[in-house]
Design a protein around this motif. Structure first.
Motif, PDB file in Angstrom:
ATOM      1  N   GLY A  49      25.571 -23.992  65.481  1.00  0.00           N
ATOM      2  CA  GLY A  49      25.590 -24.303  64.207  1.00  0.00           C
ATOM      3  C   GLY A  49      26.033 -25.898  63.963  1.00  0.00           C
ATOM      4  O   GLY A  49      26.450 -26.591  62.854  1.00  0.00           O
ATOM      5  N   ASN A  50      26.824 -26.220  65.075  1.00  0.00           N
ATOM      6  CA  ASN A  50      27.617 -27.521  65.274  1.00  0.00           C
ATOM      7  C   ASN A  50      26.759 -28.630  65.696  1.00  0.00           C
ATOM      8  O   ASN A  50      26.406 -28.790  67.072  1.00  0.00           O
ATOM      9  CB  ASN A  50      28.631 -27.210  66.212  1.00  0.00           C
ATOM     10  N   LYS A  51      26.182 -29.398  64.850  1.00  0.00           N
ATOM     11  CA  LYS A  51      25.281 -30.368  65.289  1.00  0.00           C
ATOM     12  C   LYS A  51      25.997 -31.549  65.971  1.00  0.00           C
ATOM     13  O   LYS A  51      25.364 -32.147  67.012  1.00  0.00           O
ATOM     14  CB  LYS A  51      24.684 -30.916  63.899  1.00  0.00           C
ATOM     15  N   THR A  52      27.200 -31.769  65.647  1.00  0.00           N
ATOM     16  CA  THR A  52      27.909 -32.856  66.565  1.00  0.00           C
ATOM     17  C   THR A  52      28.096 -32.322  67.965  1.00  0.00           C
ATOM     18  O   THR A  52      27.784 -33.222  68.793  1.00  0.00           O
ATOM     19  CB  THR A  52      29.331 -32.990  65.844  1.00  0.00           C
ATOM     20  N   ALA A  53      28.462 -31.203  68.222  1.00  0.00           N
ATOM     21  CA  ALA A  53      28.640 -30.907  69.616  1.00  0.00           C
ATOM     22  C   ALA A  53      27.061 -30.814  70.352  1.00  0.00           C
ATOM     23  O   ALA A  53      27.148 -31.061  71.517  1.00  0.00           O
ATOM     24  CB  ALA A  53      28.952 -29.369  69.614  1.00  0.00           C
ATOM     25  N   ALA A  54      26.364 -30.331  69.683  1.00  0.00           N
ATOM     26  CA  ALA A  54      24.820 -30.488  70.235  1.00  0.00           C
ATOM     27  C   ALA A  54      24.448 -31.977  70.676  1.00  0.00           C
ATOM     28  O   ALA A  54      23.959 -32.121  71.767  1.00  0.00           O
ATOM     29  CB  ALA A  54      23.719 -29.920  69.217  1.00  0.00           C
ATOM     30  N   ALA A  55      24.760 -32.784  69.679  1.00  0.00           N
ATOM     31  CA  ALA A  55      24.479 -34.347  69.825  1.00  0.00           C
ATOM     32  C   ALA A  55      25.130 -34.722  71.114  1.00  0.00           C
ATOM     33  O   ALA A  55      24.577 -35.648  71.828  1.00  0.00           O
ATOM     34  CB  ALA A  55      24.861 -34.901  68.593  1.00  0.00           C
ATOM     35  N   LEU A  56      26.590 -34.493  71.076  1.00  0.00           N
ATOM     36  CA  LEU A  56      27.457 -35.156  72.214  1.00  0.00           C
ATOM     37  C   LEU A  56      27.021 -34.389  73.588  1.00  0.00           C
ATOM     38  O   LEU A  56      26.810 -34.998  74.628  1.00  0.00           O
ATOM     39  CB  LEU A  56      28.804 -34.468  71.973  1.00  0.00           C
ATOM     40  N   THR A  57      26.348 -33.196  73.564  1.00  0.00           N
ATOM     41  CA  THR A  57      25.757 -32.573  74.880  1.00  0.00           C
ATOM     42  C   THR A  57      24.629 -33.265  75.234  1.00  0.00           C
ATOM     43  O   THR A  57      24.395 -33.537  76.370  1.00  0.00           O
ATOM     44  CB  THR A  57      25.479 -30.990  74.592  1.00  0.00           C
ATOM     45  N   LEU A  58      23.884 -33.537  74.277  1.00  0.00           N
ATOM     46  CA  LEU A  58      22.504 -34.458  74.587  1.00  0.00           C
ATOM     47  C   LEU A  58      22.815 -35.696  75.334  1.00  0.00           C
ATOM     48  O   LEU A  58      22.208 -36.070  76.169  1.00  0.00           O
ATOM     49  CB  LEU A  58      21.731 -34.377  73.163  1.00  0.00           C
ATOM     50  N   LEU A  59      23.633 -36.476  74.426  1.00  0.00           N
ATOM     51  CA  LEU A  59      24.135 -37.776  74.874  1.00  0.00           C
ATOM     52  C   LEU A  59      24.805 -37.729  76.299  1.00  0.00           C
ATOM     53  O   LEU A  59      24.355 -38.467  77.135  1.00  0.00           O
ATOM     54  CB  LEU A  59      25.177 -38.255  73.967  1.00  0.00           C
ATOM     55  N   GLY A  60      25.578 -36.632  76.514  1.00  0.00           N
ATOM     56  CA  GLY A  60      26.278 -36.639  77.661  1.00  0.00           C
ATOM     57  C   GLY A  60      25.341 -36.220  79.175  1.00  0.00           C
ATOM     58  O   GLY A  60      25.285 -36.815  80.004  1.00  0.00           O
ATOM     59  N   ASP A  61      24.300 -35.504  78.879  1.00  0.00           N
ATOM     60  CA  ASP A  61      23.458 -35.049  79.883  1.00  0.00           C
ATOM     61  C   ASP A  61      22.580 -35.922  80.131  1.00  0.00           C
ATOM     62  O   ASP A  61      22.153 -36.333  81.192  1.00  0.00           O
ATOM     63  CB  ASP A  61      22.802 -33.951  79.253  1.00  0.00           C
ATOM     64  N   ALA A  62      22.176 -36.662  78.885  1.00  0.00           N
ATOM     65  CA  ALA A  62      21.395 -37.997  79.154  1.00  0.00           C
ATOM     66  C   ALA A  62      21.832 -39.023  80.120  1.00  0.00           C
ATOM     67  O   ALA A  62      21.361 -39.861  80.958  1.00  0.00           O
ATOM     68  CB  ALA A  62      20.653 -38.719  78.178  1.00  0.00           C
ATOM     69  N   LEU A  63      23.060 -39.425  79.594  1.00  0.00           N
ATOM     70  CA  LEU A  63      23.903 -40.396  80.089  1.00  0.00           C
ATOM     71  C   LEU A  63      24.277 -40.379  81.670  1.00  0.00           C
ATOM     72  O   LEU A  63      24.089 -41.363  82.205  1.00  0.00           O
ATOM     73  CB  LEU A  63      25.379 -40.506  79.434  1.00  0.00           C
ATOM     74  N   LYS A  64      24.591 -39.245  82.178  1.00  0.00           N
ATOM     75  CA  LYS A  64      24.803 -38.970  83.503  1.00  0.00           C
ATOM     76  C   LYS A  64      23.603 -39.244  84.191  1.00  0.00           C
ATOM     77  O   LYS A  64      23.446 -39.572  85.564  1.00  0.00           O
ATOM     78  CB  LYS A  64      25.369 -37.694  83.793  1.00  0.00           C
ATOM     79  N   GLY A  65      22.413 -38.951  83.785  1.00  0.00           N
ATOM     80  CA  GLY A  65      21.008 -39.212  84.371  1.00  0.00           C
ATOM     81  C   GLY A  65      20.895 -40.712  84.391  1.00  0.00           C
ATOM     82  O   GLY A  65      20.589 -41.222  85.649  1.00  0.00           O
ATOM     83  N   PHE A  66      21.182 -41.223  83.462  1.00  0.00           N
ATOM     84  CA  PHE A  66      21.019 -42.884  83.355  1.00  0.00           C
ATOM     85  C   PHE A  66      21.818 -43.573  84.403  1.00  0.00           C
ATOM     86  O   PHE A  66      21.593 -44.456  85.024  1.00  0.00           O
ATOM     87  CB  PHE A  66      21.185 -43.368  81.827  1.00  0.00           C
ATOM     88  N   ILE A  67      23.015 -43.227  84.235  1.00  0.00           N
ATOM     89  CA  ILE A  67      24.419 -43.871  85.065  1.00  0.00           C
ATOM     90  C   ILE A  67      23.979 -43.487  86.479  1.00  0.00           C
ATOM     91  O   ILE A  67      23.935 -44.857  87.392  1.00  0.00           O
ATOM     92  CB  ILE A  67      25.606 -43.356  84.577  1.00  0.00           C
ATOM     93  N   ALA A  68      23.673 -42.548  87.078  1.00  0.00           N
ATOM     94  CA  ALA A  68      23.390 -42.376  88.312  1.00  0.00           C
ATOM     95  C   ALA A  68      21.933 -43.154  88.923  1.00  0.00           C
ATOM     96  O   ALA A  68      22.101 -43.926  89.888  1.00  0.00           O
ATOM     97  CB  ALA A  68      22.912 -40.894  88.577  1.00  0.00           C
ATOM     98  N   VAL A  69      20.964 -43.166  88.446  1.00  0.00           N
ATOM     99  CA  VAL A  69      19.833 -43.911  88.696  1.00  0.00           C
ATOM    100  C   VAL A  69      20.132 -45.413  88.515  1.00  0.00           C
ATOM    101  O   VAL A  69      19.684 -46.296  89.239  1.00  0.00           O
ATOM    102  CB  VAL A  69      18.605 -43.481  87.989  1.00  0.00           C
ATOM    103  N   TRP A  70      20.602 -45.764  87.392  1.00  0.00           N
ATOM    104  CA  TRP A  70      20.885 -47.047  87.152  1.00  0.00           C
ATOM    105  C   TRP A  70      21.918 -47.770  88.359  1.00  0.00           C
ATOM    106  O   TRP A  70      21.661 -48.982  88.894  1.00  0.00           O
ATOM    107  CB  TRP A  70      21.527 -47.645  85.606  1.00  0.00           C
ATOM    108  N   ALA A  71      22.881 -46.927  88.647  1.00  0.00           N
ATOM    109  CA  ALA A  71      23.898 -47.741  89.611  1.00  0.00           C
ATOM    110  C   ALA A  71      23.107 -47.760  90.961  1.00  0.00           C
ATOM    111  O   ALA A  71      23.086 -48.689  91.696  1.00  0.00           O
ATOM    112  CB  ALA A  71      24.864 -46.468  89.726  1.00  0.00           C
ATOM    113  N   ALA A  72      22.277 -46.817  91.371  1.00  0.00           N
ATOM    114  CA  ALA A  72      21.466 -47.025  92.375  1.00  0.00           C
ATOM    115  C   ALA A  72      20.524 -48.125  92.486  1.00  0.00           C
ATOM    116  O   ALA A  72      20.351 -48.915  93.623  1.00  0.00           O
ATOM    117  CB  ALA A  72      20.569 -45.697  92.712  1.00  0.00           C
ATOM    118  N   LEU A  73      19.795 -48.294  91.479  1.00  0.00           N
ATOM    119  CA  LEU A  73      18.905 -49.620  91.070  1.00  0.00           C
ATOM    120  C   LEU A  73      19.818 -50.886  91.219  1.00  0.00           C
ATOM    121  O   LEU A  73      19.372 -51.733  92.089  1.00  0.00           O
ATOM    122  CB  LEU A  73      18.240 -49.400  89.798  1.00  0.00           C
TER     123      LEU A  73
END
Length: 199
Positions: A49-73
């Motif tokens: 029921g905690n939408k903020t926690a869900a949003a932060l989880t979504l953001l964090g999981d997406a961000l790590k994928g972005f950072i890893a690939v962006w750094a390699a590129l």
């Protein structure tokens, strides 16, 4: 060559960081492995029921994928990284998420992480996939169905924009793993028993 391997290992370790677990601990919520689907992802965290926690989880999981690939590129040319580095990093950060070494290899399904990966590779494709996901998520209120449709569109988009390249075939592996991680959801979808987001 050694630097390329270092990027791959770093990507896996970054992928292994579970934001569902981190955010839940920080916000005094139950361990996401202990309720609902047991999946450490934003959809399961939303069940608290905690939408903020869900949003932060979504953001964090997406961000790590972005950072890893962006750094390699970003560092591929300056550091003269091997041509296979970006595809390998892409696969490594995803594998880290679904098989995290920090959490006894019990990870999430990888949808948000894939979104971050594609955002780093080709942002227009990423935005298109997000729109597809939202259409199906809002229209049918079934997160797994939205993810599976987006995965199919991902493959079409990758081969359209990148052609018969190693990164395209890497995303085929990732899409297959994504479908495999949703096998129980697919079974419930076929039986008409899959839970809805609103539930």
């Amino acid at each position: 060559m050694l630097i390329s391997f270092a990027f791959v290992i770093a990507a896996y370790l970054l992928g292994s960081v579970s934001f569902a677990v981190i955010v839940s601990k920080a916000m005094s919520l139950p361990d996401p492995h202990s309720y609902g689907s047991g999946n450490p992802g934003s959809t399961n965290v939303l069940r608290t029921g905690n939408k903020t926690a869900a949003a932060l989880t979504l953001l964090g999981d997406a961000l790590k994928g972005f950072i890893a690939v962006w750094a390699a590129l970003h560092f591929q040319a300056p550091l003269n990284l091997a041509e296979w580095t970006v595809p390998a990093v892409t696969l490594a950060v995803f594998l880290g998420h679904i098989f995290p070494i920090f959490h006894r290899f019990k990870g999430g399904k990888g949808v948000a992480t894939v979104a971050g990966i594609v955002l780093a590779l080709h942002w227009p494709l990423a935005l298109g996939l997000i729109v597809v996901w939202l259409i199906f998520a809002v229209g049918f209120k079934i997160s797994s169905l939205a993810a599976l449709v987006a995965a199919l569109c991902l493959l079409v988009g990758m081969f359209y924009f990148f052609g018969n390249a190693l990164i395209s075939w890497t995303m085929v592996i990732i899409a297959l793993l994504l479908v495999w991680r949703h096998k129980s959801n697919i079974e419930r979808l076929l039986k008409g028993k899959e839970g809805k987001i609103s539930a």
